[in-house]
Every structure is written in C-alpha cells, then in structure tokens.
Scaffold this motif. Sequence first.
Motif, PDB file in Angstrom:
ATOM      1  N   SER A   1       0.846  -1.181   0.000  1.00  0.00           N
ATOM      2  CA  SER A   1       0.000   0.000   0.000  1.00  0.00           C
ATOM      3  C   SER A   1       0.891   1.245   0.000  1.00  0.00           C
ATOM      4  N   ASN A   2       0.321   2.379   0.400  1.00  0.00           N
ATOM      5  CA  ASN A   2       1.034   3.656   0.308  1.00  0.00           C
ATOM      6  C   ASN A   2       2.198   3.703   1.285  1.00  0.00           C
ATOM      7  N   ALA A   3       3.309   4.291   0.836  1.00  0.00           N
ATOM      8  CA  ALA A   3       4.518   4.371   1.655  1.00  0.00           C
ATOM      9  C   ALA A   3       4.534   5.609   2.543  1.00  0.00           C
ATOM     10  N   TRP A   4       3.733   6.602   2.277  1.00  0.00           N
ATOM     11  CA  TRP A   4       3.701   7.824   3.065  1.00  0.00           C
ATOM     12  C   TRP A   4       2.258   8.266   3.228  1.00  0.00           C
ATOM     13  N   ASN A   5       2.050   9.285   4.039  1.00  0.00           N
ATOM     14  CA  ASN A   5       0.706   9.790   4.297  1.00  0.00           C
ATOM     15  C   ASN A   5       0.449  11.044   3.469  1.00  0.00           C
ATOM     16  N   THR A   6       0.921  12.179   3.959  1.00  0.00           N
ATOM     17  CA  THR A   6       0.797  13.429   3.216  1.00  0.00           C
ATOM     18  C   THR A   6       2.193  14.017   3.057  1.00  0.00           C
ATOM     19  N   ALA A   7       2.250  15.279   2.648  1.00  0.00           N
ATOM     20  CA  ALA A   7       3.555  15.934   2.483  1.00  0.00           C
ATOM     21  C   ALA A   7       4.191  16.293   3.820  1.00  0.00           C
ATOM     22  N   PHE A   8       3.462  16.155   4.930  1.00  0.00           N
ATOM     23  CA  PHE A   8       3.974  16.488   6.253  1.00  0.00           C
ATOM     24  C   PHE A   8       3.623  15.358   7.226  1.00  0.00           C
ATOM     25  N   GLU A   9       4.515  15.185   8.246  1.00  0.00           N
ATOM     26  CA  GLU A   9       4.253  14.228   9.303  1.00  0.00           C
ATOM     27  C   GLU A   9       3.537  14.920  10.464  1.00  0.00           C
ATOM     28  N   THR A  10       2.728  14.159  11.183  1.00  0.00           N
ATOM     29  CA  THR A  10       1.946  14.715  12.284  1.00  0.00           C
ATOM     30  C   THR A  10       2.735  14.646  13.592  1.00  0.00           C
ATOM     31  N   PRO A  11       2.938  15.758  14.284  1.00  0.00           N
ATOM     32  CA  PRO A  11       3.550  15.705  15.615  1.00  0.00           C
ATOM     33  C   PRO A  11       2.474  15.556  16.694  1.00  0.00           C
ATOM     34  N   LEU A  12       2.741  14.721  17.691  1.00  0.00           N
ATOM     35  CA  LEU A  12       1.849  14.571  18.838  1.00  0.00           C
ATOM     36  C   LEU A  12       2.637  14.870  20.107  1.00  0.00           C
ATOM     37  N   ASP A  13       1.924  15.391  21.130  1.00  0.00           N
ATOM     38  CA  ASP A  13       2.608  15.687  22.383  1.00  0.00           C
ATOM     39  C   ASP A  13       2.619  14.451  23.280  1.00  0.00           C
ATOM     40  N   MET A  14       3.256  14.572  24.443  1.00  0.00           N
ATOM     41  CA  MET A  14       3.461  13.420  25.310  1.00  0.00           C
ATOM     42  C   MET A  14       2.142  12.888  25.870  1.00  0.00           C
ATOM     43  N   ASN A  15       1.198  13.759  26.187  1.00  0.00           N
ATOM     44  CA  ASN A  15      -0.108  13.294  26.672  1.00  0.00           C
ATOM     45  C   ASN A  15      -0.837  12.481  25.609  1.00  0.00           C
ATOM     46  N   GLN A  16      -0.760  12.946  24.378  1.00  0.00           N
ATOM     47  CA  GLN A  16      -1.450  12.243  23.293  1.00  0.00           C
ATOM     48  C   GLN A  16      -0.792  10.892  22.995  1.00  0.00           C
ATOM     49  N   ILE A  17       0.555  10.850  23.032  1.00  0.00           N
ATOM     50  CA  ILE A  17       1.249   9.582  22.815  1.00  0.00           C
ATOM     51  C   ILE A  17       0.953   8.607  23.949  1.00  0.00           C
ATOM     52  N   TYR A  18       0.962   9.113  25.181  1.00  0.00           N
ATOM     53  CA  TYR A  18       0.702   8.238  26.319  1.00  0.00           C
ATOM     54  C   TYR A  18      -0.713   7.667  26.262  1.00  0.00           C
ATOM     55  N   THR A  19      -1.653   8.416  25.717  1.00  0.00           N
ATOM     56  CA  THR A  19      -3.017   7.906  25.544  1.00  0.00           C
ATOM     57  C   THR A  19      -3.033   6.697  24.616  1.00  0.00           C
ATOM     58  N   LEU A  20      -2.152   6.693  23.623  1.00  0.00           N
ATOM     59  CA  LEU A  20      -2.122   5.585  22.654  1.00  0.00           C
ATOM     60  C   LEU A  20      -1.383   4.357  23.187  1.00  0.00           C
ATOM     61  N   ILE A  21      -0.362   4.537  24.051  1.00  0.00           N
ATOM     62  CA  ILE A  21       0.438   3.391  24.493  1.00  0.00           C
ATOM     63  C   ILE A  21       0.017   2.877  25.863  1.00  0.00           C
ATOM     64  N   ALA A  22      -0.674   3.689  26.664  1.00  0.00           N
ATOM     65  CA  ALA A  22      -1.042   3.275  28.022  1.00  0.00           C
ATOM     66  C   ALA A  22      -1.884   2.002  28.049  1.00  0.00           C
ATOM     67  N   PRO A  23      -2.821   1.782  27.124  1.00  0.00           N
ATOM     68  CA  PRO A  23      -3.601   0.541  27.185  1.00  0.00           C
ATOM     69  C   PRO A  23      -2.767  -0.727  27.018  1.00  0.00           C
ATOM     70  N   HIS A  24      -1.543  -0.620  26.513  1.00  0.00           N
ATOM     71  CA  HIS A  24      -0.701  -1.803  26.299  1.00  0.00           C
ATOM     72  C   HIS A  24       0.258  -2.055  27.470  1.00  0.00           C
ATOM     73  N   ILE A  25       0.255  -1.196  28.484  1.00  0.00           N
ATOM     74  CA  ILE A  25       1.117  -1.373  29.649  1.00  0.00           C
ATOM     75  C   ILE A  25       0.304  -2.034  30.762  1.00  0.00           C
ATOM     76  N   VAL A  26       0.757  -3.163  31.237  1.00  0.00           N
ATOM     77  CA  VAL A  26       0.053  -3.871  32.306  1.00  0.00           C
ATOM     78  C   VAL A  26       0.104  -3.020  33.567  1.00  0.00           C
ATOM     79  N   PRO A  27      -1.041  -2.694  34.147  1.00  0.00           N
ATOM     80  CA  PRO A  27      -1.040  -1.840  35.349  1.00  0.00           C
ATOM     81  C   PRO A  27      -0.220  -2.457  36.486  1.00  0.00           C
ATOM     82  N   GLY A  28       0.585  -1.648  37.118  1.00  0.00           N
ATOM     83  CA  GLY A  28       1.379  -2.079  38.249  1.00  0.00           C
ATOM     84  C   GLY A  28       2.602  -2.905  37.905  1.00  0.00           C
ATOM     85  N   SER A  29       2.927  -3.040  36.613  1.00  0.00           N
ATOM     86  CA  SER A  29       4.056  -3.881  36.198  1.00  0.00           C
ATOM     87  C   SER A  29       5.363  -3.120  36.068  1.00  0.00           C
ATOM     88  N   CYS A  30       5.321  -1.816  36.087  1.00  0.00           N
ATOM     89  CA  CYS A  30       6.551  -1.041  35.930  1.00  0.00           C
ATOM     90  C   CYS A  30       7.362  -1.070  37.220  1.00  0.00           C
TER      91      CYS A  30
END
Length: 397
Positions: free
Chosen positions: A263-292
């Motif tokens: 399929s397509n190798a890129w999205n648009t002419a620019f990449e999307t930047p996300l801040d730390m809160n937004q990134i943590y929202t995407l990865i937090a569901p994959h971290i087992v609670p209390g495992s760190c």
Amino acid sequence: TKEIQLETPLRGIPANGISPADAPTNKLGGLGGAPRLPTDGLGGAPRLPTDASLAKKPAIELGAPQNFKALPASAGASTRKTKGFARPCRRAPLLIYFFPAPQKMKSLPAPPAVPAAKPKGVRKRRSRRDTEILNFALALEHLVVAFYTSGLERYGVRAFRGAGHEVWTRRRFEQIARNARTHVQFLESALGGGGARACRYELKDKSLGDWVAKAFVLENIAVAAWNGFVGILQDRSYQTVAASIMGVKARHAAWINSVVRNSNAWNTAFETPLDMNQIYTLIAPHIVPGSCPSSNAPLRASAFPTLHVPPCRPGSTIALEYARDANANTNTKNAQLFAAFVSGTGTVFAAMREEGKVDVPPGLVGVVYVFVTRDGGKVGTEGIVAGPGVVWFGFRA
C-alpha cells in the motif's frame, strides 16, 4: 637572482624535444621529457656545471651514436664529424639561474594564548525538562522493543512463508528490532543509567497479518512522538538526534506499508507531531497496570480517555466510542462536541451528533489521528474529551 646566458651546442635536437627517429632512448629525461640534471646525491638542488666542465664536454649528452647517414651541411650551420657521420650544429642560449643562499630567520614571539570559546548550543547540564522527555522516549522504545521481540518469537520463518512472505521479510523485521534496541541503548546512555526500565506489556494479535498491521501503526505512533520531541527539546544536540530517530521510524513505517502490505509508503507531504499526553493515551492501554519497576521515575504525561475509531472510509458515517465523564454536569453533557481529524499538519473538524455519530470528511489519506474535542477550531489539551484514536486510509499510486 642573477641570470647568466651560456652558449652551449644542442646537437640536432628539434624545438619540441628529441625525435624518436634520431634518438631512440633518452637517458636523461625520457622521450619528449626535459633532461634531469645531476643532483648532489642528497635530494637537494641540481649541481650546475662549472666553466671547466663546460669546456670539456657539452652540457647535454645523448645516447651512444648510431649508424646515421651523413647529413648535408645546411646554410648558416656548422658541421662536426663524429665517427663517420656529420651532424648539423647550432647554438642556443642556455639560461642558468643562481639563487642566493637562504638566510636565517629570527624566531617570532609566540602569540598570546586565547581562551577557547564554548560551542554554541552545548549545555553543561541537561535541563530537567529534557530529562523528562528522554525518559518518556525511553519508555516508548521499551514498548517497541517488546512488541518486536514477542512477535518474532511467535512468528518464525514457517509462519512468514505460510502468509506468502519471503524469508528476507522476517529478517527485515529483525533489523527493525535491532534499531529499536539501539535507540534504547542510546537513551539509557544519555540518561546515565537512571532512565525508565521496561514494564510488562499486553500485546495481542490474531495473526501474522494483524501483527504486521499493528507494527505499521506502532511505527507511525513513534514517528509522531519523535516529531513532537524535536519541537520541545531544549538541547540542540538532542533535537538533532530526535530528528534522526524520527527519520528512521518513518523509513520503517514506509517499508512495512509499501513492501509488506502493498500500500502507500507515506501519508501526506507532512508528518503529524503529537505531544506526550497524546502519545501516552495511545500506548497506556498496552502497559500492564502495576508492572513497571518501582524505581522508575513517574512519566510526566497524562492519558486522555481512550477513543475507539471503527474501520471507515472518507465520506462515511461512523459512531465514535469513548468513556463519557460520569461526573460532568448537564451543561457539559449537552455541549456541542466535535471530531477533529488530524492529518499531517492540518486538522478538519466535523460536528458530532447524538450517540457519537459523525461524518468522516472526504479527502483524508494515510494515517489520521482522531480526537473528540469541545473546541471546533483547535485541538488543545484543555478541550480534548477523548483520543487520539488511529485510523488509516490507504490510497493507490
């Protein structure tokens, strides 16, 4: 410099050098080359002939005489008989330059010492904010390493062949995993051993194809994260490294989606930047609670409510699923909400209706991040209700 002209015979040498017909070999400088004067044997300046030596023999000698036919004497030129044949002679000036002996130079006093200037952009100590960002990046890269390690352990060569992939495709994923481990090593070294350690992660997939699709999404999330780090890191050297890692992550995502998923190798002419809160929202569901590990410093990020975006296409109508705030008052519950579709550096807003229904704007391509927000003009931390969620709109060449 003194210039002295001496008259010395040039025995039949043409103006452009020695003709091969007249002299097959030239022991001095090779055919057509300048003659080499003898040196003092120590690699110094050539020894110039004295007046006595000039009287005894010519300054330039050719090889042993050959059996040439006698040449008639030309007008205005004298002839000299040498062992049975005659050769025309003419005289031309030979310039000899005498250079004065080098004089001793007095040593100059050493210049005053100048204190070395500190290079711009280099800090004596890393700022507290940069430490928090690098620690968050390390937590993200731990997740990436765990994802590839567990997937490659479960899907071997036979699984890749069974899914229609070549063996080298799996080896490419092994290389991507090594790159992620290298990023972890760099961040651990930068943090001096005080960075976050790996947690336990919940990584589920239904098949190899599902795992490849999640690898593509995860690499895009990493691209958005490192793109955001570039804009908030204070140390320029770390900004450069963040941009470099972002480029590598983008190459990973492009290869997965174009070569493996066709399929397509890129999205648009620019990449999307996300801040730390937004990134943590995407990865937090994959971290087992209390495992760190308890030794980990707390991540300076907060997760928004998770937003689920169902498979869709531009122009279709979907229902966004997210956890409503049960403590919200009546005015907040009845307030107009918007779905923000972030693609590249642009955002398209669409008004939401009852039960979270919204019309997907037309013209969206590639990876798009979706937010539910109270503000229909910008995506800000204060106005975000849920998200981001990730949706992908593939497009053909």
